[in-house]
Design an enzyme around this catalytic site. Structure first.
Site, PDB file in Angstrom:
ATOM      1  N   SER A 129       0.844  -1.194   0.000  1.00 36.46           N
ATOM      2  CA  SER A 129       0.000   0.000   0.000  1.00 36.46           C
ATOM      3  C   SER A 129       0.886   1.253   0.000  1.00 36.46           C
ATOM      4  CB  SER A 129      -0.932  -0.040   1.204  1.00 36.46           C
ATOM      5  OG  SER A 129      -1.921   0.945   1.136  1.00 36.46           O
ATOM      6  N   ASP A 166      -8.070  -6.113  -5.564  1.00 30.25           N
ATOM      7  CA  ASP A 166      -7.710  -4.821  -4.946  1.00 30.25           C
ATOM      8  C   ASP A 166      -8.242  -3.700  -5.833  1.00 30.25           C
ATOM      9  OD1 ASP A 166      -6.529  -2.582  -3.844  1.00 30.25           O
ATOM     10  OD2 ASP A 166      -4.498  -3.388  -3.834  1.00 30.25           O
ATOM     11  N   HIS A 173      -7.731  -5.044  -1.134  1.00 29.52           N
ATOM     12  CA  HIS A 173      -6.469  -4.387  -0.797  1.00 29.52           C
ATOM     13  C   HIS A 173      -5.818  -5.018   0.437  1.00 29.52           C
ATOM     14  CE1 HIS A 173      -3.556  -1.186  -0.789  1.00 29.52           C
ATOM     15  NE2 HIS A 173      -3.865  -0.850   0.447  1.00 29.52           N
TER      16      HIS A 173
END
Lengths: 402, 402
Positions: free
Chosen positions: A180, A345, A378
């Site tokens: 991320s 994601d 995610h």
């Protein structure tokens, strides 16, 4: 009265840790900027003093070439592995008896093998876990910075991390790795310090956030700053803008899960019984889950830090190293690069990672790209440990220190 | 002093309307429930009195069999076509000189051709545009209902619409049609009053909202109810919870657009110049857009209505007509059904519409399903007029009144 130290020792004695853990960990602090050596920032200002909290696992070898820097995401901290021995002392009950955020990836025999590597993780500038941030004392006033804290960027974070690495006597990192916003830091390392990073592992990330991602962050910040408790960021002596921050976190959690994982986990299940309760409060399980996520977050995170870190996330654009041309930016890179995305994601979609992989290939860089099939969205970078481990192990093996 | 009536006439005179418009429209009101005939609700309560605001376009034929009922979505109203002649009088500046929300679909020669059909649109129960809702006077107190308003459902809305249709002397509707939450009402009509609907047009909708959709609504309501101005819904004599409602609307707008349409429309463009302004306020164009959407919404919508309507959206589940079995529910349907989804709609994804199409086919119902390729996301039901018109025209032609 409970003796917290004795209690902690009891907990340690009664909870023997698994063999593959890095064990009990203690955070370190380092002052990496002072008046004689302030940290220059992308916004044009300088900041001083800057303290950094970091943890290390494993041992730095004599050649000092086995260090791996782990980069944390939005709400993360330096406690990436093991169990914190200082949770009580630092008044962080949420860390107590809980493994670090990437504990399944870091430890003896794990992907980031602490028998081989010296693993470092530091809290980012602007956060609220020991590194200087908006809740730290502003040297000009002696009071918390609040919104007087300068706007920081991913570039600033990495610049500060470079100081930490130098402070530890390390010239070249074996690897940088993160998911991320941590993945963007890994990418930034490869761009900003090409000669100092052997390999970069960029997971569930991209060269820049999409318009939709910017939009979610804008709503999150709107919720925080319109909470009347926000008081232009000067809430440290009063009630904090918890309602706004909880709303921001609830929203963020939607973007961390995929539609399919939400459907599987909660579907349309009601909390009490089989049908509608005919009220406006929490009636569906998914609502209860989000409320819980929101409410528990405000106990452990600073609202101002949330504003600054999401802003850094907005501003990050790797192509700025090439004046907006990602190919030109990629030409700077000397590290081997591993890119990993997850099929479901939608915050950092696989398509964006693929574009970076193609750009790196076009520039004849050493790049490996994998899109892991996962329904976790995610959050997969924290959950798909087995698949991720295989990729990371294989990638690190190619030119290891062993 | 400006004379509003004179000004309105001036505007009418200086803005000749296009030939294919239904012209200047006037809303009607009907009292459809009173103490002798209260409206029963799904929650088990009854409500009285109930006033309904509605508009009509075209003429009801002698056989009274050319009526089409248009159903509006979350923030919609009865003003579906033409220009309101009462915008000033009703203090609705946002309606002034603006065509109704589905004006491109309703009018002489358009899909819902007012040369042939008598088109009706009414404001839903619990809304704030003339039909009884939380801002209406509670007969028990004489004060606005606020949260004393009962929790209403899509089923309740349709039950009230049925009273309106009967009030207008119509036994059987030529068609019911709507997008989004309006599509769910169209579906509910086909399920609740199978003998009274010749055809149902369900657009950008589904049999029920996904867990992700529930989650977005939960965050939206959290934002509204935690705004300190909310005061448990009793804000009608004070400042309204505008900040919370604006946040809710900003969030909703993200779900109405697709990622690709947001990228095309805004990308990562900065409002002022080419690079970051290094502040926490509105810096990207997409942020400015959302702020504008949020801020303008609070001038025209009631926060309590937002809570009630999103709750109805949550609760709707067409399969409840079959005890949770959609096939069993579908067997009730006698209407011809047209289902239309949009490829980039992620609030009501095409996959869900397809499932309904398959269920209807399994039950040997007359169903047509089209998935329109569009980048506009959920908003496509308001924007993809040309493609939608083709489908609607073709569908209505099969058994028309002409």
């Amino acid at each position: 009265m409970v003796n917290p130290i004795k209690e902690e020792l009891n907990v340690q004695a009664s909870n023997p840790l698994p063999a593959d853990t890095v064990g009990w960990t203690v955070p370190h602090r380092a002052r990496l900027a002072d008046v004689n050596n302030p940290l220059p920032l992308d916004c044009g200002e300088e900041i001083t003093p800057v303290e950094v909290e970091y943890e290390t696992y494993g041992k730095l070898n004599e050649a000092r070439n086995n260090a791996i820097l782990i980069l944390h995401a939005l709400s993360g901290d330096a406690h990436a592995a093991g169990r914190s021995a200082k949770a009580d002392e630092l008044n962080r009950p949420w860390q107590k008896n809980r493994p670090g955020w990437w504990d399944r990836m870091i430890g003896p025999g794990k992907s980031f093998d602490t028998n081989k590597y010296f693993v470092i993780c530091s809290n980012i500038l602007g956060s609220c876990y020991g590194t200087t941030g908006p809740s730290s004392a502003n040297p000009e006033t002696g009071q918390p910075y609040g919104l007087a804290f300068p706007v920081v960027t991913v570039g600033d974070w990495v610049r500060l991390q470079e100081r930490l690495i130098s402070h530890l006597g390390i010239k070249r990192l074996r690897a940088v790795a993160g998911g991320s916003l941590g993945g963007q830091q890994a990418l930034e390392w490869a761009l900003a310090y090409p000669g100092r990073v052997e390999s970069a592992i960029v997971i569930a990330s991209s060269t820049r956030l999409s318009a939709q991602g910017l939009a979610f962050n804008a709503v999150a910040r709107h919720a925080v700053t319109t909470d009347p408790n926000f008081q232009e960021g000067n809430y440290y002596h009063d009630a904090a803008p918890d309602r706004g921050l909880a709303a921001a976190r609830m929203l963020a959690h939607i973007t961390y899960l995929s539609e399919i994982s939400m459907s599987r986990k909660f579907g349309r299940k009601y909390r009490n019984g089989d049908g509608p309760g005919f009220h406006l409060g929490v009636d569906f399980e998914v609502e209860g889950y989000l409320q819980h996520q929101g409410n528990s977050f405000v106990d452990r995170f600073d609202a101002n830090s949330y504003l600054y870190i999401t802003r850094a996330m907005d501003y990050y654009d790797a192509s700025s190293w090439g004046d907006g041309d990602i190919d030109q930016a990629c030409r700077r890179i000397e590290s081997r690069v591993l890119l990993v995305s997850f099929s479901s994601d939608w915050l950092y979609p696989p398509e964006q990672m693929k574009e970076l992989a193609i750009a790196l290939s076009r520039c004849r860089k050493h790049v490996s790209y994998a899109n892991i099939q996962s329904s976790y969205g995610h959050d997969a970078f924290l959950l798909e440990v087995e698949k991720l481990s295989q990729l990371v192990r294989g990638f690190l093996k190619v030119r290891g220190v062993e």
